[in-house]
Design a protein around this motif. Sequence first.
Motif, PDB file in Angstrom:
ATOM      1  N   SER A  46       0.804  -1.226   0.000  1.00  0.00           N
ATOM      2  CA  SER A  46       0.000   0.000   0.000  1.00  0.00           C
ATOM      3  C   SER A  46       0.837   1.276   0.000  1.00  0.00           C
ATOM      4  N   GLN A  78       4.411   8.800   0.010  1.00  0.00           N
ATOM      5  CA  GLN A  78       4.774   8.453   1.383  1.00  0.00           C
ATOM      6  C   GLN A  78       6.287   8.297   1.549  1.00  0.00           C
ATOM      7  N   THR A  90       6.596   9.078   5.463  1.00  0.00           N
ATOM      8  CA  THR A  90       5.412   8.535   6.145  1.00  0.00           C
ATOM      9  C   THR A  90       5.119   7.094   5.715  1.00  0.00           C
ATOM     10  N   SER A  91       6.109   6.411   5.166  1.00  0.00           N
ATOM     11  CA  SER A  91       5.897   5.053   4.649  1.00  0.00           C
ATOM     12  C   SER A  91       5.945   3.992   5.743  1.00  0.00           C
ATOM     13  N   GLY A  92       6.647   4.266   6.828  1.00  0.00           N
ATOM     14  CA  GLY A  92       6.832   3.267   7.871  1.00  0.00           C
ATOM     15  C   GLY A  92       8.027   2.363   7.650  1.00  0.00           C
ATOM     16  N   PHE A 120       5.376   1.479  11.370  1.00  0.00           N
ATOM     17  CA  PHE A 120       3.981   1.853  11.579  1.00  0.00           C
ATOM     18  C   PHE A 120       3.231   1.670  10.262  1.00  0.00           C
ATOM     19  N   LYS A 121       1.924   1.733  10.324  1.00  0.00           N
ATOM     20  CA  LYS A 121       1.101   1.603   9.132  1.00  0.00           C
ATOM     21  C   LYS A 121       1.380   2.760   8.176  1.00  0.00           C
ATOM     22  N   GLY A 134       1.399   5.934   6.084  1.00  0.00           N
ATOM     23  CA  GLY A 134       0.546   7.114   6.143  1.00  0.00           C
ATOM     24  C   GLY A 134       0.079   7.479   7.529  1.00  0.00           C
ATOM     25  N   GLU A 135       0.366   6.645   8.519  1.00  0.00           N
ATOM     26  CA  GLU A 135      -0.150   6.865   9.880  1.00  0.00           C
ATOM     27  C   GLU A 135       0.550   8.012  10.592  1.00  0.00           C
ATOM     28  N   LYS A 136       1.868   8.130  10.400  1.00  0.00           N
ATOM     29  CA  LYS A 136       2.615   9.205  11.045  1.00  0.00           C
ATOM     30  C   LYS A 136       3.924   9.452  10.292  1.00  0.00           C
ATOM     31  N   TRP A 137       4.760  10.291  10.868  1.00  0.00           N
ATOM     32  CA  TRP A 137       6.023  10.686  10.232  1.00  0.00           C
ATOM     33  C   TRP A 137       7.200  10.110  11.007  1.00  0.00           C
TER      34      TRP A 137
END
Length: 391
Positions: free
Chosen positions: A152, A157, A162-164, A198-199, A201-204
């Motif tokens: 995804s 991202q 923000t990709s994780g 992290f998922k 897009g969830e955070k930076w």
Amino acid sequence: MSIQRRILVLLVLLAFLSSCEALTAGNTPPLPPRPLPSTLPIATTTALPAAPPHPSEVISKTDAFLNQMLKAGLFSGSILIARNGEILVSKGYGMADREKQIPNTPQTKFRIGSVTKQFTAMAILILQAQGKLTVQDRICVYLTDCPPTWQSITIHQLLTHTSGIPNITDFPDIQTIKKQPASPTQIIAQFKDKPLDFKPGEKWSYSNSGYIVLGFIIEQVTGGSYEAFLQQHIFVPLKLFDTGYDLSNAQLAKGYADAVSEADTPDRSDPHAAGALYSTVEDLYRWDQTLYTEALVAPDLRTKMFTPFAAIPESFASINEITGFGYGYGWLIGRLFNRQVFFHAGSIEGFRASLYRFPADRVTVIVLSNQGRTDTDAISRQLAGIVFGEP
């Protein structure tokens, strides 16, 4: 009428008014106190903004500050300050090579570390302008054996951290990794199968890994090397003849860990699109000025670089004076001296770099250092304060 008679008349009037007040007070209840207005009137007179310091003042204060830093062993490098399209200061301090006594100059080439990321971001936008990709594409379109956890993740991202995808430079074995020559595919293999932080897009969270993947995507789309694409579409068109991909340090300043010792030299293939470029203060100023124009991409795409898509915790950086952190495409966005600032720093063995842009004032501050422990961010903020006349 004589002065004496005027005084006498005033005395009589005052006596009459006093007697009237006494009579009124005896027959009429006192009026309630008049309420204060809910909002106080705003003064119509506003102070004019202070004129910016004269160029001679900027030059003298900059030179005094940097000579003090040089004497204390806290700086060695080159700086450039410009305002409204005029270069105010462009000068080198200390030695590019201490053994050979070669001084730093505005033409000295330094490794710029993560300042590379803004060039990588521009390369992606150029490819979007050419219709070869879009930032909303899923990255697995361009990767073979793409892990399920990456399905995804979008190019956007990667650009905005923000990709994780975990940051390779945080790995415990990074010192061993950095000493081995590796292709982008081999570097990606170091983190491809690790769990995401992290998922998407969830955070930076800052990730050099993400920008290495971006470099690989550029190569997959163009069929050539990352270096070749930047040369053809950015460096040559902008006449950045002293900027390039660092495969050899033959013509660069020598990197030092501090004021005494030389820095270790990692293999130059590893940072790739996350931090492998070198440049000069003069070339970076040409790059800065281009970012006000449509020379590379149209305004709608260029604006994306400076749009704070991702909010950044202010605890991320020790940049106490800067507030409102956000990340665009290869650029940090915030406020300093009550002005919007676009900036990014770079750090790689023996070198530090910072590029600060204040677009509303057309002020640029560039600091490049061949001393790894130099805080180029702090120096850049100090120099910006000199330009704006801030204490």
